[in-house]
Design an enzyme around this catalytic site. Structure first.
Site: not given
Lengths: 256, 256
Positions: B100, B214
């Site tokens: 992440c 992302c």
């Protein structure tokens, strides 16, 4: 609250029930299982999804090799699977699942060494298959590994729910083995037509439905566009659906 | 050897180095990461794949909400991420990864509370992007969450490797937010053309490459047929490639 020790999950930040996944059998199937769990949960944000602790233990000895072992030389996956189940229980999971059908031949060690509930992919799949053929008088074709078929994992589970199993003949099983071992487990392109031909052959021979009783076949089902196909019952999908329900979360409409 | 206690991995059956994955941020991205790891490893059997322990901690508080928090009411994901890192280290992993990008704003707590090596998705992606624009004089467009852009996660990392970052204007960022939050994280169909239009707009405005910074955008890249597309550098793919190399396994030809 005392600080968590060892590899324990912090109960303050994990959303119970936490699901423990005895994974890596094989690794591609476990990845697909996690993906199907996400898609099958009716959630609108990350935080509404399940919390899981996953042992992606790819190096676990081959299950079929042990079942078919004739000279006692194959490594035994049983103690490894049981140790991983104990590790996950000690870490604090509330429920255990094992996204591998063949490994269910070895689950006695899990039952004997853990006390958290265990949700069986074989039992939930056999129940779904029995419903699919109910009243038709037709048997359920079992597509699985050679080890699974030899150990009669699905034959026993189907008998327990009042359904009859039929297993592939040598030529058909050889083609199923090719898809499982030479394609999915070998990281090579899957022959979609070979797979579909196997399913149609089993149905033409009289089966009322085909159980995909090997999570490598679930990878084919998921990635080659067979999701929702009425000819087959997919074991990984059944396990995902029951895992979400057991964890008290709603199913996404396409999986309900 | 003494018996493993707590949630410890049994060192006799796990193939070192074991990779600890701080996951669930979000859960779909972690599932894709595990799948990409399998496909990116040059393996011919289950046993040749990586061994991993994965905390799929979906309920971790939202990262962007905390970064953009103006009144101090948003829950802090930092201590949760650090606690999961400690849990994985105590369980026995040899290397930590966090699939992440936005969460890298909170990794100081991981560095402060663990001593195993940490492989940064942001650093490996910034390095790949810097190589892609080397000698062109063009900046790197950063497609990321609002929180990531606000915290300058990639701007700092790109500066550290001698590359210039450019961030989307308000209208473009709004469309990126739609893809991340209203489509991928909301479990809804992805608008492939909206995604591709965003990439082309950034390139037309002068960027030399687009970083998918992302992991929800990595899900789009993976599932909508953009793998290998020369217009973009995918952060999840870079992390997978470096994880496999760090774990001393060979890369599959398509990922080498």
């Amino acid at each position: 609250m005392t600080a968590p020790e060892g590899g324990h999950l912090d109960p303050a930040s994990w959303h119970a029930p936490v699901v423990g996944v005895i994974g890596g059998l094989g690794p591609a199937a476990t990845a697909v299982f996690l993906d199907v769990l996400v898609r099958a949960t009716d959630a609108r944000s990350d935080q509404e999804h399940l919390d899981l602790l996953v042992s992606q233990h790819s190096s676990t000895p081959d299950r079929t090799a042990k079942i078919l072992d004739t000279d006692g030389t194959a490594a035994d996956p049983g103690p490894v699977i049981a140790a991983d189940a104990r590790m996950l229980e000690r870490a604090g999971v509330d429920l255990l699942v094992l996204p591998c059908n063949t490994a269910h031949h070895f689950v006695r060690g899990v039952h004997e060494s853990t006390s958290v509930p265990f949700l069986s992919i074989v039992e939930v799949t056999a129940a779904a298959a029995a419903r699919a053929v109910e009243g038709t008088g037709r048997p359920v074709a079992v597509f699985a590994t050679e080890g699974n078929v030899h150990a009669e994992v699905f034959q026993d589970a189907l008998r327990d729910v009042g359904a009859e199993a039929c297993v592939p003949d040598r030529a058909l099983q050889d083609r199923i083995n090719t898809i499982i071992y030479e394609q999915v487990k070998a990281n090579r392109p899957v022959d979609r037509e070979l797979f579909e031909g196997c399913v149609d052959e089993a149905l033409a021979a009289g089966a009322g439905t085909v159980v995909l009783g090997c999570t490598e076949l679930s990878v084919v089902y998921d990635q080659q566009g067979f999701r929702g196909d009425p000819r087959m019952i997919d074991s990984l999908t059944e396990l995902a659906r029951h895992t979400i329900t057991a964890a008290c979360r709603p199913l996404a409409p396409a999986f309900a």
